[in-house]
Design a protein around this motif. Structure first.
Motif, PDB file in Angstrom:
ATOM      1  N   ILE A   1      82.733  -1.303-109.334  1.00 32.99           N
ATOM      2  CA  ILE A   1      81.550  -1.708-108.740  1.00 32.99           C
ATOM      3  C   ILE A   1      81.620  -2.908-107.860  1.00 32.99           C
ATOM      4  O   ILE A   1      80.394  -3.331-107.217  1.00 32.99           O
TER       5      ILE A   1
ATOM      6  N   ARG B   1      85.486 -10.736-112.275  1.00 31.89           N
ATOM      7  CA  ARG B   1      84.261  -9.947-113.375  1.00 31.89           C
ATOM      8  C   ARG B   1      84.304 -10.436-114.741  1.00 31.89           C
ATOM      9  O   ARG B   1      83.246 -10.669-115.285  1.00 31.89           O
TER      10      ARG B   1
ATOM     11  N   ARG C   1      92.701 -11.035 -99.648  1.00 31.46           N
ATOM     12  CA  ARG C   1      91.190 -11.475 -99.728  1.00 31.46           C
ATOM     13  C   ARG C   1      90.828 -11.349-101.122  1.00 31.46           C
ATOM     14  O   ARG C   1      90.084 -12.094-101.556  1.00 31.46           O
TER      15      ARG C   1
ATOM     16  N   ILE D   1      87.912 -12.478 -95.728  1.00 33.53           N
ATOM     17  CA  ILE D   1      87.649 -11.709 -97.009  1.00 33.53           C
ATOM     18  C   ILE D   1      86.743 -10.381 -96.650  1.00 33.53           C
ATOM     19  O   ILE D   1      86.524  -9.640 -97.369  1.00 33.53           O
ATOM     20  N   VAL D   2      86.304 -10.424 -95.447  1.00 32.81           N
ATOM     21  CA  VAL D   2      85.271  -9.522 -94.979  1.00 32.81           C
ATOM     22  C   VAL D   2      85.981  -8.032 -95.065  1.00 32.81           C
ATOM     23  O   VAL D   2      85.390  -7.060 -95.647  1.00 32.81           O
TER      24      VAL D   2
ATOM     25  N   ARG E   1      78.935 -15.091-100.685  1.00 32.22           N
ATOM     26  CA  ARG E   1      79.630 -14.277-101.401  1.00 32.22           C
ATOM     27  C   ARG E   1      78.807 -13.033-101.766  1.00 32.22           C
ATOM     28  O   ARG E   1      77.454 -13.240-102.148  1.00 32.22           O
ATOM     29  N   THR E   2      79.104 -11.700-101.438  1.00 33.79           N
ATOM     30  CA  THR E   2      78.161 -10.564-102.310  1.00 33.79           C
ATOM     31  C   THR E   2      78.508 -10.539-103.669  1.00 33.79           C
ATOM     32  O   THR E   2      79.527 -10.451-104.205  1.00 33.79           O
ATOM     33  N   LEU E   3      77.371 -10.625-104.561  1.00 32.74           N
ATOM     34  CA  LEU E   3      77.676 -10.778-105.985  1.00 32.74           C
ATOM     35  C   LEU E   3      77.424  -9.165-106.441  1.00 32.74           C
ATOM     36  O   LEU E   3      76.623  -8.470-106.178  1.00 32.74           O
ATOM     37  N   THR E   4      78.340  -8.659-107.218  1.00 30.54           N
ATOM     38  CA  THR E   4      78.493  -7.497-107.741  1.00 30.54           C
ATOM     39  C   THR E   4      78.603  -7.487-109.298  1.00 30.54           C
ATOM     40  O   THR E   4      79.482  -8.118-109.954  1.00 30.54           O
ATOM     41  N   THR E   5      77.548  -6.980-110.081  1.00 30.28           N
ATOM     42  CA  THR E   5      77.549  -7.105-111.529  1.00 30.28           C
ATOM     43  C   THR E   5      76.764  -5.879-111.945  1.00 30.28           C
ATOM     44  O   THR E   5      76.513  -4.905-111.301  1.00 30.28           O
ATOM     45  N   THR E   6      76.549  -6.070-113.375  1.00 33.53           N
ATOM     46  CA  THR E   6      75.841  -4.942-113.942  1.00 33.53           C
ATOM     47  C   THR E   6      74.420  -5.548-114.440  1.00 33.53           C
ATOM     48  O   THR E   6      74.517  -6.708-114.952  1.00 33.53           O
TER      49      THR E   6
ATOM     50  N   SER F   1      75.385  -0.561-112.390  1.00 36.66           N
ATOM     51  CA  SER F   1      75.932  -1.442-111.388  1.00 36.66           C
ATOM     52  C   SER F   1      74.974  -1.881-110.317  1.00 36.66           C
ATOM     53  O   SER F   1      74.043  -1.175-110.029  1.00 36.66           O
TER      54      SER F   1
ATOM     55  N   ARG G   1      74.268  -4.962-106.749  1.00 40.93           N
ATOM     56  CA  ARG G   1      74.824  -5.963-106.002  1.00 40.93           C
ATOM     57  C   ARG G   1      73.868  -6.468-105.069  1.00 40.93           C
ATOM     58  O   ARG G   1      72.619  -6.102-104.806  1.00 40.93           O
TER      59      ARG G   1
ATOM     60  N   LYS H   1      77.626 -19.122-102.233  1.00 43.16           N
ATOM     61  CA  LYS H   1      78.523 -18.976-103.412  1.00 43.16           C
ATOM     62  C   LYS H   1      78.165 -19.835-104.540  1.00 43.16           C
ATOM     63  O   LYS H   1      78.336 -19.454-105.507  1.00 43.16           O
TER      64      LYS H   1
ATOM     65  N   LEU I   1      76.225 -18.183-107.320  1.00 43.44           N
ATOM     66  CA  LEU I   1      76.785 -16.932-107.854  1.00 43.44           C
ATOM     67  C   LEU I   1      76.558 -16.947-109.361  1.00 43.44           C
ATOM     68  O   LEU I   1      75.977 -15.951-109.976  1.00 43.44           O
ATOM     69  N   ASN I   2      76.811 -18.064-110.188  1.00 40.53           N
ATOM     70  CA  ASN I   2      76.561 -18.239-111.561  1.00 40.53           C
ATOM     71  C   ASN I   2      75.235 -18.195-112.104  1.00 40.53           C
ATOM     72  O   ASN I   2      74.647 -17.440-113.133  1.00 40.53           O
TER      73      ASN I   2
ATOM     74  N   VAL J   1      74.001 -14.537-111.806  1.00 41.53           N
ATOM     75  CA  VAL J   1      74.607 -13.781-112.593  1.00 41.53           C
ATOM     76  C   VAL J   1      73.637 -13.983-113.891  1.00 41.53           C
ATOM     77  O   VAL J   1      73.129 -13.196-114.861  1.00 41.53           O
TER      78      VAL J   1
ATOM     79  N   THR K   1      73.417   0.054-107.572  1.00 42.08           N
ATOM     80  CA  THR K   1      74.484   0.906-106.700  1.00 42.08           C
ATOM     81  C   THR K   1      74.819   2.058-107.576  1.00 42.08           C
ATOM     82  O   THR K   1      75.818   2.809-106.884  1.00 42.08           O
TER      83      THR K   1
END
Lengths: 422, 121
Positions: free
Chosen positions: A47, A172, A195, B9-10, B50-55, B67, B69, B76, B79-80, B83, B115
């Motif tokens: 994901i 994660r 990265r 990191i892109v 940052r892009t956040l990805t989670t569920t 899922s 994002r 950054k 993020l927490n 979430v 997603t």
């Protein structure tokens, strides 16, 4: 017996990509066989983002990347047989498969594309001493639990191995509230992408312990902790560096193995280094009309490259059923020389080269400011400067058709790829 | 002048970037191979994103979680918090890929999107 022009084994990115390409090249009679209840393969549990930068010029998550191909497969009306397990493939291209609806069936194909992907190396493959408690998972299994089933495997976690899935899971687990105590890597470098070290470990202050390994697992019913130690240059633990880390979960991210039991049943010869079939420039195995692409052929870093490879395999399968893929000709061997672990494809039929051949390879170690030199008969035919090479990042070298000719304009016998440090 | 070294990191190229900083001002950025890298280096010094990805939890669907994002990267440091916001949400089918799950999360101006599709059981 059911009959199809092309049968594709596996509906992950490689299988879906191959199906779409074969359809777009004019073949209509295509069957994809998938053992899971949904297409998309491993992408459905990946994901995180970063998929599709090359393919779609967008940063997608795994399920979104898969969805782009599933939509096309559905739009084209390509048949996918889900919940179906392939049991055997014969060298005359009869696929034996089983599902609840039809029982055991035999399907005859004009061409087969192998796209079964890979699986994780389990604990048994790396022999860690200690007890056998609950709480030891491979990174991919844990990824499925967290991202698809909605379960957390534990609260205090140590990860052995710094492959990309291990790094991704470190982030994660942290986001889901667990503490990742360390990522422990046997080698002096990470096998994951840089990265991922930055955005999955550094961002969250998770320590990466290079040249370290787990030397003992403790706990009877459930993991209670692991002992880690530094290793010497021969990868043997240095016992006076041993340190105990309490944890309830050990995650293994120690490599992937192409899944080739079916290939063997068809008499396909495997490369002992990649674990995948030996293929030629057309992604064709030693069995005529059987092609391979994606992680079943070689473990990739990027799904975008899997898609590219699947197109090549599908194009070749289409040529094959039209009788346009030459089986005879002058075969050139591509060899892994000094400091190169493997090269794919392993052979090239000069007669089948359109314009150029793309070779994928990995170095044996980390190199900076070195060259990849391609030689034939002691003569250098190509040279490319590489700022940085690491075993975790696949290298692509393209060689034009005319480079395969010697001074008398005959195709050469073999070419060798090597790393040259200056 | 201070020199800061970053790994972009892109994309998987992971360009090695060198940013020269004078106080809070960026004087020079080198090592990037595309425009995304230049933008990343600027952001990383001024405000890392940052892009956040989670569920998120799902009820009555074919999967127990869906899922999601952030459509764009978010700061950054959020993020927490993001979430945590998402952990309090439960979604119901039908959900299509790209559906907005949370609009303008934490007033960042960025939406959180699904997603993966979710169908009724």
């Amino acid at each position: 017996m059911m009959e199809y022009d092309i049968v594709i084994i596996g509906a992950g990115p490689a299988g879906l990509g191959a199906a779409v390409e074969a359809y777009e090249k004019g073949v209509r009679d295509i069957l994809i066989i998938e053992r899971d209840s949904y297409p998309g393969g491993i992408l459905q549990q990946c994901i995180h983002n970063g998929f599709g930068l090359i393919e779609f010029k967008e940063e997608l998550s795994g399920p979104e990347y898969a969805e782009r191909f599933i939509e096309k497969v559905n739009k084209y009306g390509i048949k996918i047989m889900l919940n179906t397990m392939v049991l055997n493939i014969s060298s005359d291209k009869v696929v034996k498969a089983v599902n609840q609806e039809n029982g055991v069936m035999e399907i005859k194909a004009k061409a087969i594309i192998l796209a079964m992907g890979c699986r994780e190396r389990p604990r048994g493959a790396i022999s860690i001493p200690g007890t056998r408690p609950a709480g030891i998972f491979t990174a991919g299994t844990a990824q499925r639990y967290v991202n698809m089933e909605g379960y957390m495997p534990g609260k205090e976690i140590v990860i052995l191995g710094s492959g990309d899935i291990g790094l991704i899971m470190a982030r994660r687990f942290t986001l889901e509230g667990a503490t990742v105590k360390a990522v422990v890597e046997l080698m002096p470098y990470s096998s994951g992408l840089t990265r991922n070290i930055v955005q999955c470990l550094d961002d969250f202050g998770i320590p990466l312990l290079l040249s370290h390994t787990v030397i003992e697992i403790r706990g009877k019913e459930r993991v209670e902790g692991v002992t880690i130690a530094q290793v010497d240059e021969n990868k043997r633990p240095i016992l006076n560096t041993a340190k105990y880390l309490s944890c309830d979960t050990l995650i293994l991210s120690v490599g992937l193995i192409p899944e080739n039991e079916l290939s063997k049943s068809a008499g396909i010869i495997l490369d002992p280094v990649t674990g995948g079939p030996l293929v030629n420039e057309s992604m064709e195995t030693n069995v005529e009309g059987i092609f391979a692409c994606g992680n079943v052929l070689q473990v990739h870093d990027l799904v975008d490259n899997v898609t590219k490879e699947s197109r090549l395999a599908a194009d070749s399968a289409v040529k094959y059923i039209k009788g346009l893929l030459k089986q005879e000709g002058k075969f050139i061997n591509a060899k892994a020389g000094s400091c190169i672990r493997y090269v794919v494809p392993q052979t090239v039929n000069y007669e089948n080269i359109d314009d150029k051949v793309k070779f994928h390879m990995r170095p044996t170690d980390v190199f900076k400011n070195a060259y990849i030199s391609v030689k034939s008969g002691g003569k250098e035919i190509m040279r490319r400067k590489m700022q940085r090479m690491t075993p975790g990042e696949m290298i692509l070298i393209e060689i034009k058709k005319d480079k395969f000719l010697d001074n008398d304009l005959h195709p050469v016998d073999d070419i060798t790829f090597e790393v040259e440090v200056v | 002048m201070e020199k800061r070294e970053l790994t972009c990191i892109v994309c998987p190229n992971g360009c090695h970037l060198v940013v020269e900083v004078e106080g809070k001002e960026i004087v020079n950025i080198s090592g990037y191979e595309c425009k995304r890298g230049l933008k990343y280096a600027e952001d990383e010094i001024i405000m890392p994103k940052r892009t956040l990805t989670t569920t998120v939890k799902a009820e009555g669907g074919h999967l127990p979680v869906v899922s999601v994002r952030t459509k764009e990267p978010i700061p950054k440091e959020l993020l927490n918090k993001a979430v945590y916001e998402l952990s309090r949400i439960t979604v119901k089918p039908p959900i299509n890929v790209g559906d907005v799950i949370v609009k303008n999360i934490l007033s960042t101006g960025v939406d959180v999107i699904a997603t993966r599709a979710l169908y009724s059981k």
